[in-house]
Design an enzyme around this catalytic site. Structure first.
Site, PDB file in Angstrom:
ATOM      1  N   LYS A   1      15.365  -0.574  24.457  1.00  9.23           N
ATOM      2  CA  LYS A   1      15.678   0.435  23.439  1.00  9.23           C
ATOM      3  C   LYS A   1      14.383   0.845  22.775  1.00  9.23           C
ATOM      4  O   LYS A   1      13.419   0.069  22.728  1.00  9.23           O
ATOM      5  CB  LYS A   1      16.630  -0.135  22.373  1.00  9.23           C
ATOM      6  CG  LYS A   1      17.455   0.925  21.687  1.00  9.23           C
ATOM      7  CD  LYS A   1      18.582   1.392  22.590  1.00  9.23           C
ATOM      8  CE  LYS A   1      19.504   2.381  21.939  1.00  9.23           C
ATOM      9  NZ  LYS A   1      20.687   2.626  22.774  1.00  9.23           N
TER      10      LYS A   1
ATOM     11  N   GLY B   1      32.474   9.585  12.742  1.00 14.75           N
ATOM     12  CA  GLY B   1      31.398  10.351  13.373  1.00 14.75           C
ATOM     13  C   GLY B   1      31.957  11.586  14.046  1.00 14.75           C
ATOM     14  O   GLY B   1      33.140  11.633  14.441  1.00 14.75           O
TER      15      GLY B   1
ATOM     16  N   GLY C   1      29.616  13.409  16.320  1.00 13.12           N
ATOM     17  CA  GLY C   1      28.464  13.781  17.134  1.00 13.12           C
ATOM     18  C   GLY C   1      28.842  13.811  18.593  1.00 13.12           C
ATOM     19  O   GLY C   1      30.004  14.033  18.951  1.00 13.12           O
ATOM     20  N   ASN C   2      27.868  13.551  19.444  1.00 16.16           N
ATOM     21  CA  ASN C   2      28.084  13.659  20.885  1.00 16.16           C
ATOM     22  C   ASN C   2      29.224  12.757  21.366  1.00 16.16           C
ATOM     23  O   ASN C   2      30.145  13.216  22.058  1.00 16.16           O
ATOM     24  CB  ASN C   2      26.773  13.316  21.616  1.00 16.16           C
ATOM     25  CG  ASN C   2      26.972  13.200  23.102  1.00 16.16           C
ATOM     26  OD1 ASN C   2      27.122  12.107  23.634  1.00 16.16           O
ATOM     27  ND2 ASN C   2      27.036  14.315  23.790  1.00 16.16           N
TER      28      ASN C   2
HETATM   29  P1  NAD Z   1      25.041  11.751  17.031  1.00 19.51           P
HETATM   30  O1  NAD Z   1      23.766  11.746  16.278  1.00 19.51           O
HETATM   31  O2  NAD Z   1      25.317  12.846  18.001  1.00 19.51           O
HETATM   32  O3  NAD Z   1      26.294  11.694  16.032  1.00 19.51           O
HETATM   33  C1  NAD Z   1      26.410  10.736  15.031  1.00 19.51           C
HETATM   34  C2  NAD Z   1      27.569  11.164  14.141  1.00 19.51           C
HETATM   35  O4  NAD Z   1      27.790  10.145  13.179  1.00 19.51           O
HETATM   36  C3  NAD Z   1      27.320  12.452  13.364  1.00 19.51           C
HETATM   37  O5  NAD Z   1      28.517  13.178  13.300  1.00 19.51           O
HETATM   38  C4  NAD Z   1      26.943  11.954  11.980  1.00 19.51           C
HETATM   39  O6  NAD Z   1      27.249  12.898  10.958  1.00 19.51           O
HETATM   40  C5  NAD Z   1      27.845  10.738  11.897  1.00 19.51           C
HETATM   41  N1  NAD Z   1      27.428   9.764  10.911  1.00 19.51           N
HETATM   42  C6  NAD Z   1      26.198   9.250  10.677  1.00 19.51           C
HETATM   43  N2  NAD Z   1      26.246   8.365   9.677  1.00 19.51           N
HETATM   44  C7  NAD Z   1      27.534   8.318   9.271  1.00 19.51           C
HETATM   45  C8  NAD Z   1      28.231   7.606   8.265  1.00 19.51           C
HETATM   46  N3  NAD Z   1      27.598   6.726   7.479  1.00 19.51           N
HETATM   47  N4  NAD Z   1      29.555   7.820   8.127  1.00 19.51           N
HETATM   48  C9  NAD Z   1      30.205   8.704   8.923  1.00 19.51           C
HETATM   49  N5  NAD Z   1      29.604   9.411   9.878  1.00 19.51           N
HETATM   50  C10 NAD Z   1      28.285   9.212  10.050  1.00 19.51           C
HETATM   51  O7  NAD Z   1      25.092  10.320  17.774  1.00 19.51           O
HETATM   52  P2  NAD Z   1      25.896   9.927  19.064  1.00 19.51           P
HETATM   53  O8  NAD Z   1      25.037  10.187  20.253  1.00 19.51           O
HETATM   54  O9  NAD Z   1      27.272  10.489  19.004  1.00 19.51           O
HETATM   55  O10 NAD Z   1      25.930   8.332  18.899  1.00 19.51           O
HETATM   56  C11 NAD Z   1      26.860   7.712  18.030  1.00 19.51           C
HETATM   57  C12 NAD Z   1      26.857   6.206  18.295  1.00 19.51           C
HETATM   58  O11 NAD Z   1      27.120   5.963  19.673  1.00 19.51           O
HETATM   59  C13 NAD Z   1      25.543   5.464  18.014  1.00 19.51           C
HETATM   60  O12 NAD Z   1      25.851   4.160  17.622  1.00 19.51           O
HETATM   61  C14 NAD Z   1      24.864   5.431  19.381  1.00 19.51           C
HETATM   62  O13 NAD Z   1      23.920   4.387  19.475  1.00 19.51           O
HETATM   63  C15 NAD Z   1      26.065   5.190  20.248  1.00 19.51           C
HETATM   64  N6  NAD Z   1      25.905   5.573  21.636  1.00 19.51           N
HETATM   65  C16 NAD Z   1      25.582   6.831  22.003  1.00 19.51           C
HETATM   66  C17 NAD Z   1      25.469   7.157  23.332  1.00 19.51           C
HETATM   67  C18 NAD Z   1      25.193   8.562  23.794  1.00 19.51           C
HETATM   68  O14 NAD Z   1      25.182   8.787  25.013  1.00 19.51           O
HETATM   69  N7  NAD Z   1      25.034   9.535  22.915  1.00 19.51           N
HETATM   70  C19 NAD Z   1      25.654   6.166  24.318  1.00 19.51           C
HETATM   71  C20 NAD Z   1      26.007   4.886  23.915  1.00 19.51           C
HETATM   72  C21 NAD Z   1      26.133   4.590  22.579  1.00 19.51           C
END
Ligand code: NAD
Length: 428
Positions: A107, A219, A221-222
């Site tokens: 990471k 959340g 996000g993605n």
């Molecule tokens: P992102 O940045 O696209 O989205 C994160 C979301 O969480 C946003 O909507 C943000 O507003 C929200 N958020 C942040 N802090 C918050 C809080 N305190 N309360 C409520 N909402 C909050 O990130 P992502 O890519 O969707 O990743 C989210 C999680 O999934 C992370 O833990 C990441 O490590 C994990 N993850 C992501 C992937 C990937 O492919 N994107 C793969 C495996 C794991």
């Protein structure tokens, strides 16, 4: 939510120790696996748009590469710490092992807040990160990917810098690249879809029709957006999502009992996943406090935001209707909260299984990049479904046979695979 300083690495080590104690692991193997094999910490000097130099701190942690090159994302976050990166690197090792792809765990991160950085400044951070670590990463050593607040553009800047330094084209150096520039179709959807592939199997196993279920998601996000879409396609109804509000420096939950509309919400969401609360009100959403997503009367909870969100302080608020928690985020549940969830008999799909779709598709991207031949989206998502479904069943079969909690069963499979690879290589 909780402002208590939980240490993700301590949680990751506690989880490991708990399962390692039940396995017949010798002391050397335990010592090797409870710490990262290599860690890098460095400064990245950047000339900011106003002309002054600011030094950002960057990290790369390679936890274990016995099963193949290390793999793991790079996060841009103002509160990034070496311990969070260590924990996430360790979880990557277990994640790649549990879905049985030939990769290890790593990471990376940079302490920065992209909300306050121009595109040029972010590009300089990306290029600087690669310049500091270029000797220790690469297609056959360690393959980075996007994570929180990094995206395909960041990956392309990083790839470009790596290729300049190594005088050649190395599309297998990094994943999450834009489609058409070495990226894989389906990567954007992969993590969220993967969460729902495992959720679909869990519902099937529990004999619960998806159409009879409601979900609440932390959340937007993605991961969350694609999890919501696929869950709705299989018949589920999402009644609440939450997101971080940058202006107010707090989170809010957005509730619609008749079901949220992911496309409409996306249209009022910024590129960081923050939902505009005034516009949401106009679309008929109730705007509630940030932790309201947790106590909704739903059958399914999907924490898909950040680590350490379900804690001893709030776990009792999880509604009695909840049957399944599918951890889209990495490490969303602290150790004590996890114990409470286990005691309540809630079916847990642990993070490193539930969200392994992202790294599985990254692996597909690496394979496609290395052979310079790209698959159609249906083929990518079909292969993803096969991998996630079989990983889920391997874990749930073991959990049933040995009366294990799902998280422990996933750890047993993953740790055994990694320990065996270390042993076979003659490391321990
Ligand atoms: P992102 O940045 O696209 O989205 C994160 C979301 O969480 C946003 O909507 C943000 O507003 C929200 N958020 C942040 N802090 C918050 C809080 N305190 N309360 C409520 N909402 C909050 O990130 P992502 O890519 O969707 O990743 C989210 C999680 O999934 C992370 O833990 C990441 O490590 C994990 N993850 C992501 C992937 C990937 O492919 N994107 C793969 C495996 C794991």
């Amino acid at each position: 939510m909780s402002s208590k300083p939980f240490n993700s690495f301590e949680i990751a080590q506690t989880q490991f120790d708990h399962v390692a104690a039940q396995l017949d692991l010798d002391e050397g193997t335990r010592d090797l696996l409870r710490w990262p094999m290599r860690e890098y910490s460095f400064g990245i000097p950047v000339r900011m748009d106003d002309g002054h130099i600011k030094v950002f701190r960057g990290f790369r942690v390679q936890h274990n590469d016995a099963r193949g090159p290390s793999k793991g994302g790079i996060r841009f976050h103002p509160h990034e710490t070496i311990d969070t990166v260590r924990a996430l690197a360790m979880w990557m090792t277990w994640k790649c092992a549990v879905v049985d792809i030939p990769l290890g765990g790593a990471k990376g991160g940079v302490i920065c807040d992209p909300h306050n950085l121009s595109a040029r400044e972010q590009e300089q951070i990306c290029r600087g990160w690669v310049r500091q670590i270029a000797r220790n990463v690469g297609p056959v050593a360690d393959v980075p990917a996007p994570d929180v607040m990094t995206n395909a553009q960041h990956m392309l800047w990083m790839l470009d810098e790596f290729e300049v330094l190594h005088s050649g084209r190395y599309p297998g150096f990094i994943t999450g690249k834009p489609v058409g520039m070495g990226g894989s179709l389906g990567r954007t959807e992969a993590t969220g879809y993967g969460v729902v592939f495992t959720l679909r199997e869990a519902l099937r196993e529990l004999g619960i029709p998806p159409e009879s279920t409601r979900a609440s998601v932390q959340g937007f996000g993605n991961v969350s957006q694609y999890a919501i879409r696929l869950y709705q396609q299989i018949g589920g109804k999402v009644i609440c999502v939450s997101s971080w509000d940058q202006a107010d420096q707090t989170s809010y939950s957005f509730k619609k009992a008749s079901g949220v509309d992911a496309d409409a919400l996306e249209s009022i969401t910024d590129r960081f996943g923050g939902i505009d609360k005034e516009k949401a009100r106009k679309l008929g959403y109730e705007v509630l406090p940030g932790d309201a997503w947790l106590d909704q009367p739903v059958e399914v909870l999907m924490p898909c935001a950040l680590e350490n969100q379900i804690t001893p302080d709030n776990v009792l608020r999880v509604h009695p209707a909840v049957k399944i928690i599918a951890e889209g985020a990495n490490g969303p549940t602290t150790t004590e909260a996890d114990r409470a969830i286990r005691e309540r008999g809630i079916f847990m799909i642990p993070d490193f299984l539930a969200n392994a779709g992202g790294v599985t598709c990254s692996y597909f991207e690496q394979v496609q990049s290395n052979m310079n031949y790209f698959w159609e989206k249906d083929e990518v998502l079909g292969k993803l479904d096969v991998k996630m479904t079989s990983a889920f069943h391997a874990v749930s079969d073991l959990a049933r046979k040995r009366s294990l909690y799902m998280r422990d069963a996933a750890y047993v499979i993953a740790i055994n695979r990694v320990a065996q690879a270390c042993k076979d290589r003659g490391w321990v």
